[in-house]
Design an enzyme around this catalytic site. Structure first.
Site, PDB file in Angstrom:
ATOM      1  N   ASP A 327      -4.017  12.892  22.762  1.00 48.90           N
ATOM      2  CA  ASP A 327      -4.962  13.553  21.868  1.00 48.90           C
ATOM      3  C   ASP A 327      -4.782  15.047  22.039  1.00 48.90           C
ATOM      4  OD1 ASP A 327      -6.193  11.310  20.984  1.00 48.90           O
ATOM      5  OD2 ASP A 327      -7.764  11.333  22.512  1.00 48.90           O
ATOM      6  N   ASP A 647     -10.394   8.259  23.689  1.00 50.22           N
ATOM      7  CA  ASP A 647     -11.723   8.444  24.269  1.00 50.22           C
ATOM      8  C   ASP A 647     -12.818   7.669  23.552  1.00 50.22           C
ATOM      9  OD1 ASP A 647     -11.543   9.954  22.023  1.00 50.22           O
ATOM     10  OD2 ASP A 647     -11.827  11.896  22.982  1.00 50.22           O
ATOM     11  N   ASP A 651     -10.752   3.419  20.058  1.00 52.50           N
ATOM     12  CA  ASP A 651      -9.430   3.642  20.650  1.00 52.50           C
ATOM     13  C   ASP A 651      -9.024   2.479  21.556  1.00 52.50           C
ATOM     14  OD1 ASP A 651      -8.938   6.060  19.468  1.00 52.50           O
ATOM     15  OD2 ASP A 651      -9.885   7.220  21.069  1.00 52.50           O
TER      16      ASP A 651
HETATM   17  P1  ATP Z   1      -8.165  14.813  18.902  1.00 49.32           P
HETATM   18  O1  ATP Z   1      -7.815  13.506  18.253  1.00 49.32           O
HETATM   19  O2  ATP Z   1      -7.091  15.810  18.897  1.00 49.32           O
HETATM   20  O3  ATP Z   1      -8.823  14.692  20.222  1.00 49.32           O
HETATM   21  P2  ATP Z   1     -10.645  14.866  17.817  1.00 49.32           P
HETATM   22  O4  ATP Z   1     -10.813  13.636  18.612  1.00 49.32           O
HETATM   23  O5  ATP Z   1     -11.610  15.953  18.038  1.00 49.32           O
HETATM   24  O6  ATP Z   1      -9.238  15.435  17.948  1.00 49.32           O
HETATM   25  P3  ATP Z   1     -11.818  13.702  15.693  1.00 49.32           P
HETATM   26  O7  ATP Z   1     -12.971  13.725  16.575  1.00 49.32           O
HETATM   27  O8  ATP Z   1     -11.293  12.431  15.153  1.00 49.32           O
HETATM   28  O9  ATP Z   1     -10.628  14.434  16.356  1.00 49.32           O
HETATM   29  O10 ATP Z   1     -12.129  14.697  14.540  1.00 49.32           O
HETATM   30  C1  ATP Z   1     -11.416  14.658  13.353  1.00 49.32           C
HETATM   31  C2  ATP Z   1     -11.925  15.711  12.418  1.00 49.32           C
HETATM   32  O11 ATP Z   1     -13.299  15.462  12.155  1.00 49.32           O
HETATM   33  C3  ATP Z   1     -11.874  17.120  12.983  1.00 49.32           C
HETATM   34  O12 ATP Z   1     -10.683  17.731  12.649  1.00 49.32           O
HETATM   35  C4  ATP Z   1     -13.035  17.800  12.321  1.00 49.32           C
HETATM   36  O13 ATP Z   1     -12.623  18.289  11.061  1.00 49.32           O
HETATM   37  C5  ATP Z   1     -14.011  16.682  12.096  1.00 49.32           C
HETATM   38  N1  ATP Z   1     -15.057  16.670  13.122  1.00 49.32           N
HETATM   39  C6  ATP Z   1     -14.918  16.631  14.451  1.00 49.32           C
HETATM   40  N2  ATP Z   1     -16.095  16.602  15.075  1.00 49.32           N
HETATM   41  C7  ATP Z   1     -17.032  16.623  14.118  1.00 49.32           C
HETATM   42  C8  ATP Z   1     -18.452  16.575  14.113  1.00 49.32           C
HETATM   43  N3  ATP Z   1     -19.150  16.506  15.231  1.00 49.32           N
HETATM   44  N4  ATP Z   1     -19.076  16.596  12.941  1.00 49.32           N
HETATM   45  C9  ATP Z   1     -18.389  16.655  11.799  1.00 49.32           C
HETATM   46  N5  ATP Z   1     -17.066  16.683  11.730  1.00 49.32           N
HETATM   47  C10 ATP Z   1     -16.367  16.663  12.869  1.00 49.32           C
END
Ligand code: ATP
Length: 908
Positions: A327, A647, A651
């Site tokens: 990630d 996480d 997943d």
């Molecule tokens: P990675 O996979 O690199 O760890 P991540 O787990 O943070 O990234 P996600 O959590 O799947 O990725 O987030 C995907 C997208 O959703 C982000 O790019 C962002 O645009 C949006 N996002 C993340 N957190 C929030 C939130 N709390 N509320 C709204 N949108 C969010």
């Protein structure tokens, strides 16, 4: 109380002596812990020391030796019997110490792996280990958590729980805190109860504990659950198979040697003992146990580098990893999000988007940041948000509790003077649709309180209605629900042009490595009739973009470089925008290419097509958890050994599918940890690489162990076998054979397990799993070095015997023992010269070798031992000859390593 679910909540709390607002007091908890015991299921505990000892003493070869000792007693050969028993005991003690240490290491790892839970005690929320939960405790449920005990719900918001462990039903059940009047409901229908071991898949809740440990529903069926046997690792299985094959070969050879002896007229008793000793020496029955011990101790070393191993096979698989799929957020980056830019649609601005930079904390804010529309954007971001604002006294700056993406928004709003808590007093949240990685957005609905504070009454676009809904998320996901755009003070239709401005601005910000969130709002005259997503998430008005920076981890950059040097490809898999991902990936050195594969593209590919192109990209963006599974499968089909991080709840399948599933210790959900083979205690990519390095060292050391043991066995068999073909008497006495194998060999072999990492361990590609353990010259080494040992010692013995020297056997025995010590020193390193690595760089090994030499000298010069081992004292010259000839193996193996270095240099 008979049934917790059908009692009235007041009665439940009364019976449990608990108060939802303050929870239990420390005193109550202490008393209940004594009364009810820890919240654990009774497990078939770790092996007791007695059991370990018993297993040591009942190993087949030990029993054979005990029979041999008994036979010696029967033949009135008490000295032999005593010596054999002493060797049995020594060997059992060595084995016991090792296994006991390994067992303790594993038990410690297991204790560390118990999940934590948030409870309310003494009026405060605190995090404790789930083991310490007692009936009456108030605990909190979050998405991805495993329910730590049985309990009655006090509060539930969109709570869904998957109860398949108990009910077999794999679809999540919607839970609520309402009263149920029927007494005899089945477990699956008790919607106001949650049960230990089930999984929260959505929403949140507050629970009062009704039962813990073995009293829970899970406790009742615990016996069943524990029927699962610990799986053995591929290497353990290979070693067991190898042990069996070699065992059979060894026994055939022993039979031949004994027959040869008898044909030559040796007496039955000597040949019986020779046979038994040789069998014990040559049958490598201890191999699987040695591997287990090496792995368990390796797991302990990995823990010191902040990688917690949950499943033992991971230790060896780590050494073979060829792809690390990680990630981005928090693992490759610091997960310290800071809002740096706001972007708002504006007819007059270049590109029709106005950028407003938010300078670092402590610097003066630009005026335009205090314009109503900029403040409106920040307000929306802070309200559609689960993080809490706090203040870091030490560093004198704003801080937050919760998800970093959300925390950054709350902090940005606070910097313009808007505290989230104040905003909530005049716009309280009344409904929500939570964020998930699949939807990539979150939506909330707020009531507009008429009597709002003057200081906070900015001219918001949504001021006129009774309710307002905010949504924030990935820009693409927000655009899906927008019908209009807020431009210069009014809502305009979302046409292609306007959509293009927004997408361009989004790409521009993402391209500089920022995480970008789109924000939108919708005025509502009344609350929607249902809480359906389709009902709420439509007709939004797009407000603007918020860009936040999350700096790459410095240590990740170095770890990426180590990966690439060592033939492991790092792959970034992220939910973020492709351009954000690419910018960070390039900064970290993960790739030089421009290629990114997105979740959308992945969806269109068949598994076959994906397998064809999976290696083309090192960056996967806008990926949701189910795509991760596809990526793992494709890499595996390509023959890779894949490590994959995760996480979230969803997943888990990908973590299970990967060769090494890796969960995050800090931010990871219980479910992901449960599914993982390894947990990163610091969520750091560099820790994965450190664990991979340890894995390689362990794999190397197991191979070295094998090299040492098998060479010795081969050499020894050869001495006896060839010796019997000549006219000379049996070359080694039975006790000398045992001595060489169980004592001379034992200590140095133990020391090999702690051999430190070789500098080259991470400068070469991982071992090829297809080639098998004897690949890369191991088999050839065993043959030639074993033969050399035999030639040198037997040659010396034969020469002395022909010269009628009565010390011939002692010289042969000593030379063979010393050859082994020379050998073990030389193979401590694969290619590097021992003198360069440092003779003292493995102190236990140096100590073991010195001690073994001293023991060998004792056996030759102390009369009592001489009697037993049938040795005669050597003169100084004879001893010198033994030392010189005993070192031949050492020098020859060092020469082999020199040739290997030479050919490496030529290849380079
Ligand atoms: P990675 O996979 O690199 O760890 P991540 O787990 O943070 O990234 P996600 O959590 O799947 O990725 O987030 C995907 C997208 O959703 C982000 O790019 C962002 O645009 C949006 N996002 C993340 N957190 C929030 C939130 N709390 N509320 C709204 N949108 C969010």
């Amino acid at each position: 109380m008979t049934e917790w679910h059908s009692a009235n909540l007041g009665a439940v709390l009364n019976t449990l002596g608990s108060n939802p607002d303050s929870g239990l007091s420390t005193h109550q908890v202490d008393k209940r812990l004594i009364e009810y015991g820890p919240n654990t299921l009774k497990e078939r505990g770790p092996k007791s020391p007695w059991r370990i000892l018993w297993e040591q003493l009942t190993a087949v070869m030990i029993i054979v030796l005990i029979i041999a000792a008994a036979a010696s007693v029967f033949l009135h050969d008490y000295k032999d019997a005593a010596a054999i028993l002493t060797i049995v005991i020594l060997n059992a003690v060595l084995g016991f110490v090792q296994e006991y240490r390994a067992e303790k290491a594993m038990a410690a790892l297991k204790r560390l792996a118990t999940p934590a839970v948030k409870v309310r005690r003494n009026g405060e929320v605190q995090e404790i280990s789930a083991v310490g939960l007692v009936p009456g405790d108030i605990f909190f449920l979050e998405v991805g958590g495993i329910v730590p005990a049985d309990g009655r719900l006090l509060e539930a918001v969109n709570l869904r729980v998957q109860e398949s462990v108990l009910t077999g039903e794999s679809l999540p059940v919607e839970k609520n805190a309402s009263f149920l009047s029927e007494d005899d409901l089945t477990l699956g229908d008790r919607l106001n109860m949650v049960y230990k071991g089930t999984v929260v898949t959505y929403g949140r809740g507050i629970v009062v504990t009704t039962a813990t440990g073995m009293d829970t529903e899970l406790g009742r069926i615990a016996e069943m659950i524990q029927a699962v046997e610990a799986e053995s690792t591929p290497l353990q299985r290979r070693m067991a198979a190898l042990g069996r094959t070699l065992g059979i070969i060894a026994i055939v050879i022993v039979a031949v040697v004994v027959t040869l002896g008898l044909l030559r007229g040796e007496d039955l008793k000597t040949m019986f003992l020779t046979g038994v000793s040789l069998a014990v020496a040559a049958v490598p029955e201890g191999l699987p146990a040695a591997v287990t011990i090496a792995l368990a101790l390796g797991a302990q070393r990995m823990l010191r580098r902040r990688a917690l191993i949950r499943k033992l096979p991971a230790v060896e698989t780590l050494g073979l990893v060829t792809k690390i799929c990680s990630d981005k957020t928090g693992t490759l980056t610091e997960n310290r999000m800071v809002v740096t830019t706001l972007a708002l649609p504006a007819e007059e601005a270049p590109g029709r988007i106005r950028d407003i930079d938010l300078p670092a904390e402590g610097q003066v804010l630009p005026d335009e940041l205090l314009s109503p529309i900029a403040l409106g954007l920040l307000t929306a971001g802070a309200l559609c948000n689960d993080a809490l604002l706090s203040f870091n006294e030490k560093e004198d700056r704003h801080s937050y509790i919760g998800d970093p993406t959300e925390g950054a928004l709350v902090v940005a709003a606070a910097r313009t003077g808007m505290q989230k808590a104040d905003l909530e007093t005049f716009m309280p949240r009344v409904a929500e649709i939570p964020f998930t990685s699949e939807r990539k957005r979150m939506t909330t609905i707020h009531r507009m309180i008429e009597n709002r504070s003057k200081a906070l009454s900015y001219v918001y676009p949504w001021q006129s209605e009774s309710f307002v809904s905010f949504s924030k998320g990935a820009t693409g996901s927000i655009l899906e629900i927008c019908e209009k755009v807020w431009v210069d003070g009014s809502a305009q239709p979302m046409n292609k042009n306007r959509r293009d401005w927004i997408v361009e601005a989004n790409n521009r910000l993402s391209g500089s490595g920022l995480r970008v969130l789109g924000v939108a709002f919708r005025n509502l005259g009344s609350l929607p009739a249902t809480a359906q997503e389709e009902e709420i998430e439509r007709d939004f008005i797009f407000l603007g973009l918020i860009g936040m920076m999350d700096p790459p981890r410095q240590e990740a950059k170095e770890a990426v470089a180590v990966c690439r040097r060592s033939g492991i490809d790092p792959v970034m898999i992220t939910g973020d925008h492709p351009l954000t991902a690419l910018a960070i990936a390039r900064e970290l050195g993960i790739t030089e290419k421009q290629k990114v594969i997105t979740g959308q593209e992945l969806e269109k590919l068949t598994p076959g097509e994906l397998t064809e192109m999976v290696e083309d990209a090192a960056v996967y963006a806008r990926v949701s958890p189910e795509h991760k599974l596809k990526i793992v499968e494709a890499f595996k089909l390509k023959g890779h050994v894949v490590a994959m991080t995760g996480d979230g709840v969803n997943d888990a399948p990908a973590l299970k599918k990967a060769d090494i599933g890796i969960a995050m210790g800090i931010t990871g959900t219980d479910v992901s940890k449960e599914a993982a083979d390894m947990v990163l205690l610091d969520d750091n990519f560099a820790t994965i690489v450190a664990a991979a390095e340890e894995g390689r060292v362990i794999y190397d050391n197991i191979r070295k162990f094998l090299k040492y043991l098998m060479t010795t066995n081969f050499g020894e068999i050869l001495v006896l076998f060839v010796g019997m073909l000549t006219a000379m008497p049996v070359p080694l006495a039975p006790l000398q054979i045992l001595w060489i194998n169980l004592v001379t060999d034992g200590l140095p072999a133990l020391a090999l397990a702690v051999e430190p990492a070789e500098r080259e361990a991470m400068n070469r590609p991982p071992p090829d799993t297809k080639k098998g353990i004897f690949a890369d010259g191991l088999g050839v080494h065993i043959l030639w070095v074993g033969a050399l040992m035999a030639v040198v010692s037997l040659g010396l013995g034969y020469w002395a015997w022909q010269a009628n020297n009565n010390t011939w056997q002692t010289m042969l025995f000593t030379t063979l023992a010393l050859s082994q010590l020379g050998h073990v020193m030389a193979i401590r390193t694969g290619k590097v010269s021992l003198f360069k690595a440092g003779i003292l760089s493995n102190k236990p090994m140096f100590g073991a070798v010195v001690l073994t030499v001293a023991l060998q000298i004792t056996v030759i010069y102390v009369p009592w031992f001489r009697d037993i081992f049938g040795t005669v004292p050597l003169t100084a010259v004879e001893m010198l000859i033994c030392f010189i000839l005993g070192s031949v193996v050492f020098w020859m193996v060092e020469t082999e390593k020199w040739f290997l270095r030479l050919s490496d240099a030529r290849l380079r």
